[in-house]
Enzyme design. Structure first.
Site, PDB file in Angstrom:
ATOM      1  N   LYS A  22      15.610  36.149 -30.639  1.00  0.00           N
ATOM      2  CA  LYS A  22      16.571  35.107 -30.254  1.00  0.00           C
ATOM      3  C   LYS A  22      15.940  34.207 -29.191  1.00  0.00           C
ATOM      4  O   LYS A  22      16.007  32.996 -29.271  1.00  0.00           O
ATOM      5  CB  LYS A  22      17.821  35.747 -29.677  1.00  0.00           C
ATOM      6  CG  LYS A  22      18.698  34.800 -28.866  1.00  0.00           C
ATOM      7  CD  LYS A  22      19.939  35.453 -28.307  1.00  0.00           C
ATOM      8  CE  LYS A  22      19.740  36.078 -26.968  1.00  0.00           C
ATOM      9  NZ  LYS A  22      19.794  35.186 -25.801  1.00  0.00           N
ATOM     10  N   ASN A  23      15.264  34.847 -28.187  1.00  0.00           N
ATOM     11  CA  ASN A  23      14.780  34.075 -27.040  1.00  0.00           C
ATOM     12  C   ASN A  23      13.501  33.306 -27.323  1.00  0.00           C
ATOM     13  O   ASN A  23      12.970  32.656 -26.422  1.00  0.00           O
ATOM     14  CB  ASN A  23      14.615  35.003 -25.826  1.00  0.00           C
ATOM     15  CG  ASN A  23      15.977  35.477 -25.335  1.00  0.00           C
ATOM     16  OD1 ASN A  23      17.015  34.955 -25.761  1.00  0.00           O
ATOM     17  ND2 ASN A  23      15.976  36.475 -24.486  1.00  0.00           N
ATOM     18  N   CYS A 116      26.955  31.993 -15.718  1.00  0.00           N
ATOM     19  CA  CYS A 116      27.498  32.882 -16.747  1.00  0.00           C
ATOM     20  C   CYS A 116      27.767  34.217 -16.049  1.00  0.00           C
ATOM     21  O   CYS A 116      27.602  34.359 -14.846  1.00  0.00           O
ATOM     22  CB  CYS A 116      26.515  33.038 -17.900  1.00  0.00           C
ATOM     23  SG  CYS A 116      25.112  34.033 -17.472  1.00  0.00           S
ATOM     24  N   ARG A 121      22.444  31.063 -12.741  1.00  0.00           N
ATOM     25  CA  ARG A 121      21.592  30.439 -13.778  1.00  0.00           C
ATOM     26  C   ARG A 121      21.230  28.992 -13.397  1.00  0.00           C
ATOM     27  O   ARG A 121      21.535  28.057 -14.085  1.00  0.00           O
ATOM     28  CB  ARG A 121      22.300  30.486 -15.136  1.00  0.00           C
ATOM     29  CG  ARG A 121      22.836  31.839 -15.538  1.00  0.00           C
ATOM     30  CD  ARG A 121      21.777  32.914 -15.636  1.00  0.00           C
ATOM     31  NE  ARG A 121      20.834  32.737 -16.712  1.00  0.00           N
ATOM     32  CZ  ARG A 121      21.015  33.164 -17.960  1.00  0.00           C
ATOM     33  NH1 ARG A 121      22.124  33.750 -18.288  1.00  0.00           N
ATOM     34  NH2 ARG A 121      20.098  32.965 -18.876  1.00  0.00           N
ATOM     35  N   ASP A 305      16.377  42.283 -19.617  1.00  0.00           N
ATOM     36  CA  ASP A 305      17.215  42.361 -20.830  1.00  0.00           C
ATOM     37  C   ASP A 305      17.298  43.778 -21.386  1.00  0.00           C
ATOM     38  O   ASP A 305      18.038  44.024 -22.328  1.00  0.00           O
ATOM     39  CB  ASP A 305      16.682  41.420 -21.911  1.00  0.00           C
ATOM     40  CG  ASP A 305      16.853  39.972 -21.517  1.00  0.00           C
ATOM     41  OD1 ASP A 305      16.258  39.096 -22.173  1.00  0.00           O
ATOM     42  OD2 ASP A 305      17.563  39.713 -20.543  1.00  0.00           O
ATOM     43  N   ARG A 397      26.249  37.145 -30.359  1.00  0.00           N
ATOM     44  CA  ARG A 397      25.414  36.012 -29.967  1.00  0.00           C
ATOM     45  C   ARG A 397      23.947  36.340 -30.189  1.00  0.00           C
ATOM     46  O   ARG A 397      23.146  35.454 -30.461  1.00  0.00           O
ATOM     47  CB  ARG A 397      25.603  35.714 -28.470  1.00  0.00           C
ATOM     48  CG  ARG A 397      26.916  35.132 -28.088  1.00  0.00           C
ATOM     49  CD  ARG A 397      26.882  34.732 -26.648  1.00  0.00           C
ATOM     50  NE  ARG A 397      25.647  33.987 -26.367  1.00  0.00           N
ATOM     51  CZ  ARG A 397      25.206  33.749 -25.139  1.00  0.00           C
ATOM     52  NH1 ARG A 397      25.860  34.195 -24.113  1.00  0.00           N
ATOM     53  NH2 ARG A 397      24.090  33.074 -24.950  1.00  0.00           N
TER      54      ARG A 397
HETATM   55  C1  EPZ Z   1      15.672  33.730 -20.380  1.00  0.00           C
HETATM   56  O1  EPZ Z   1      16.686  33.179 -19.579  1.00  0.00           O
HETATM   57  C2  EPZ Z   1      16.376  34.575 -21.432  1.00  0.00           C
HETATM   58  N1  EPZ Z   1      17.260  33.740 -22.239  1.00  0.00           N
HETATM   59  C3  EPZ Z   1      17.184  35.677 -20.769  1.00  0.00           C
HETATM   60  O2  EPZ Z   1      17.736  36.493 -21.811  1.00  0.00           O
HETATM   61  C4  EPZ Z   1      16.233  36.541 -19.937  1.00  0.00           C
HETATM   62  O3  EPZ Z   1      16.986  37.532 -19.266  1.00  0.00           O
HETATM   63  C5  EPZ Z   1      15.510  35.660 -18.923  1.00  0.00           C
HETATM   64  O4  EPZ Z   1      14.814  34.595 -19.611  1.00  0.00           O
HETATM   65  C6  EPZ Z   1      14.487  36.447 -18.116  1.00  0.00           C
HETATM   66  O5  EPZ Z   1      13.596  37.064 -18.983  1.00  0.00           O
HETATM   67  C7  EPZ Z   1      16.726  32.961 -23.210  1.00  0.00           C
HETATM   68  O6  EPZ Z   1      15.526  32.928 -23.416  1.00  0.00           O
HETATM   69  C8  EPZ Z   1      17.714  32.162 -24.030  1.00  0.00           C
HETATM   70  P1  EPZ Z   1      14.818  32.451 -16.098  1.00  0.00           P
HETATM   71  P2  EPZ Z   1      16.322  32.022 -18.495  1.00  0.00           P
HETATM   72  O7  EPZ Z   1      14.772  30.965 -16.036  1.00  0.00           O
HETATM   73  O8  EPZ Z   1      15.280  31.149 -19.054  1.00  0.00           O
HETATM   74  C9  EPZ Z   1      16.593  31.819 -11.708  1.00  0.00           C
HETATM   75  C10 EPZ Z   1      19.407  37.608 -23.003  1.00  0.00           C
HETATM   76  O9  EPZ Z   1      20.147  38.571 -22.761  1.00  0.00           O
HETATM   77  N2  EPZ Z   1      16.279  30.401 -11.915  1.00  0.00           N
HETATM   78  O10 EPZ Z   1      13.549  33.222 -16.178  1.00  0.00           O
HETATM   79  O11 EPZ Z   1      17.598  31.411 -18.039  1.00  0.00           O
HETATM   80  C11 EPZ Z   1      17.741  32.262 -12.606  1.00  0.00           C
HETATM   81  O12 EPZ Z   1      18.978  31.978 -11.992  1.00  0.00           O
HETATM   82  C12 EPZ Z   1      19.166  36.552 -21.951  1.00  0.00           C
HETATM   83  O13 EPZ Z   1      18.805  37.429 -24.095  1.00  0.00           O
HETATM   84  C13 EPZ Z   1      16.433  29.532 -10.830  1.00  0.00           C
HETATM   85  O14 EPZ Z   1      16.836  29.929  -9.742  1.00  0.00           O
HETATM   86  O15 EPZ Z   1      15.714  32.925 -17.324  1.00  0.00           O
HETATM   87  C14 EPZ Z   1      17.502  33.744 -12.747  1.00  0.00           C
HETATM   88  O16 EPZ Z   1      18.049  34.430 -11.631  1.00  0.00           O
HETATM   89  C15 EPZ Z   1      19.892  36.851 -20.651  1.00  0.00           C
HETATM   90  N3  EPZ Z   1      16.141  28.216 -11.010  1.00  0.00           N
HETATM   91  C16 EPZ Z   1      15.976  33.855 -12.712  1.00  0.00           C
HETATM   92  O17 EPZ Z   1      15.492  32.625 -12.153  1.00  0.00           O
HETATM   93  C17 EPZ Z   1      15.687  27.713 -12.212  1.00  0.00           C
HETATM   94  O18 EPZ Z   1      15.419  26.491 -12.312  1.00  0.00           O
HETATM   95  C18 EPZ Z   1      15.348  34.047 -14.097  1.00  0.00           C
HETATM   96  O19 EPZ Z   1      15.724  32.945 -14.865  1.00  0.00           O
HETATM   97  C19 EPZ Z   1      15.533  28.624 -13.299  1.00  0.00           C
HETATM   98  C20 EPZ Z   1      15.828  29.963 -13.119  1.00  0.00           C
END
Ligand code: EPZ
Length: 418
Positions: A22-23, A116, A121, A305, A397
């Site tokens: 999915k990701n 969420c 996020r 995850d 989802r």
């Molecule tokens: C991706 O989310 C995945 N989703 C998530 O999977 C996964 O948990 C996550 O990466 C970490 O591996 C998809 O790919 C659709 P991040 P993403 O940007 O890209 C903070 C699932 O269950 N952050 O690495 O949103 C953020 O708040 C989902 O399949 C900032 O602060 O993850 C979080 O605490 C859940 N500022 C942390 O970084 C930013 O600009 C990691 O976020 C971006 C992120």
């Protein structure tokens, strides 16, 4: 609303094949916007997030058709540059259309993704990085307005944190920028590697695949590509934990086990035995579950995850373990539901102390989020009696045919419409 009813006690065994990640698929779909033609993506999971992303692309003027697990996306004629709130609110990952849109069209308007259940996020790293690539970004009325009338230019971006989404948005913008872009402290998740392969297949020039420093030499234009989505390591890990909970042997195919290395190491530490295959792994557990501490970290650390699924395993360990969630600020809601099934868990900030119990008991529970929901079903597999998992739209989802796949392994699990 549909529910999943699990009756615990059956020993799972057999073979399950996971779908495409999915990701990764969601980002490959966004990347197809970069080419004025029809890209084909295979091994795409049939899940609601993919359907929402397809609607986002259609809203931009792309033509999207699906046959089984193959998507055809023709982005020749884009007629809009806006990803509306109605879609972004449903699926935060829509934010990754921002980079490709502003690179292809010179402007984009994408709704700010809300928070969420698992955290705020934020998207500040997406915005800061795109600004460094020459995009003028203003925020207003819940939207990100991005303009790059003179096109994008190369830059040296250092991410505060290896954010998966920020890395992906910046990659998909930099491929059409004038000059060279370096992204330091980039995320290294296997899904990033899959996106790099997709973009290179379109004609992009990207070095450093799989490392935390990606170097992108911008090109004038990109061509459509045909690409197979990488196997879903998280879906695979979920079924491996299901096998470990009930004893197995359960074979999970369709993914690269090297993408789950630390998860497999930790599962061996808790008493699981593995037989490795090129496209998967077989898990069995004969003895007791041994308590083991885990801390989630960006790849190649233990994946956030898989945190909830692993907590379900620790809930029946012979002793106490500490689970530390370092990636998201609120990803322990699953624990509140697991307590309803008899688990003994104390949460202190981003640490959970899990004292294993000999037996969980079936109970009515609610899915707090995608992975927590799947983990509740897993807990129900070994609980005494029946577990009624509600709000299963969260599970749908990200997991295709979750119930039929578990049933085929021998689980007593059914989906019901309330
Ligand atoms: C991706 O989310 C995945 N989703 C998530 O999977 C996964 O948990 C996550 O990466 C970490 O591996 C998809 O790919 C659709 P991040 P993403 O940007 O890209 C903070 C699932 O269950 N952050 O690495 O949103 C953020 O708040 C989902 O399949 C900032 O602060 O993850 C979080 O605490 C859940 N500022 C942390 O970084 C930013 O600009 C990691 O976020 C971006 C992120």
């Amino acid at each position: 609303m549909a529910s999943i009813v699990v009756t615990g006690g059956n020993r799972l065994s057999g073979t399950v094949t996971v779908g495409g990640a999915k990701n990764s698929a969601l980002k490959l779909m966004a990347a197809s916007l970069l080419a004025a033609g029809e890209s084909t993506i295979t091994n795409v999971p049939d899940i609601s997030d993919v359907h929402i992303m397809a609607d986002v692309l259609r809203g931009l003027g792309a033509r999207v058709s699906r046959e089984e697990h193959t998507l055809r996306i023709d982005a020749a004629e884009l007629t809009s540059f806006e990803a509306p709130y109605e879609f972004v609110a449903q699926m935060r990952a829509s934010i990754v259309v921002l980079g490709p849109l502003v690179a292809r069209l010179g402007h984009a308007r994408v709704a700010m993704p809300g928070g969420c259940n698992i955290g705020s996020r934020k998207v500040d790293m997406h915005i800061r990085g795109l600004t460094e690539l020459g995009v003028d970004i203003t925020l207003g009325h819940g939207y990100i307005h991005a303009e790059a009338p003179a096109g994008l230019h190369g830059a040296h971006v250092i991410l505060d944190f290896p954010s998966v989404g920020a890395t992906e948005n910046l990659l998909m913008a930099a491929v059409l920028a004038h000059g060279v872009t370096t992204i330091e402290n980039a995320a290294r998740e296997p899904e990033i590697g899959d996106l790099v392969d997709f973009l290179v297949g379109m004609g992009a020039r990207i070095g450093g695949r799989g490392s935390s420093t990606l170097v992108v030499e911008g090109v004038e234009s990109l061509a459509p590509v045909t690409h197979r989505t990488v196997g879903d390591r998280v879906e695979a890990g979920t079924f491996l934990v299901a096998g470990a909970l009930s004893g197995g042997p359960v074979s999970v195919r369709g993914f690269d086990p090297s993408h789950l290395e630390l998860v497999l190491v930790k599962m061996e530490a808790v008493g699981c035995e593995f037989e490795m295959h090129e496209d998967g792994a077989t898990v069995r557990r004969a003895g007791a579950v041994v308590p083991t501490d885990v801390a989630t970290l960006p790849y190649p650390g233990f994946p956030t995850d898989m945190q909830a699924q692993f907590m379900a395993l620790m809930a029946i360990a012979e002793g106490a373990s500490v689970i530390t969630e370092n990636v998201f600020e609120n990803r322990f809601m699953f624990a509140d539901e697991l307590r309803r099934m008899g688990a003994e868990i104390v949460i202190e900030g981003h640490r959970a102390l899990v004292r294993g119990v000999s037996q969980l008991s079936g109970a009515p529970v609610r899915c707090p989020d995608l992975r927590g929901g799947a983990a509740l079903v897993l807990a129900g597999l070994i609980a005494d009696g029946r577990t009624f998992v509600q709000d299963v739209q969260h599970i749908q989802r990200g997991y295709e045919a979750f119930v039929p796949k578990l049933s085929a392994l021998g689980a007593d699990v059914v989906m019901t419409d309330d």
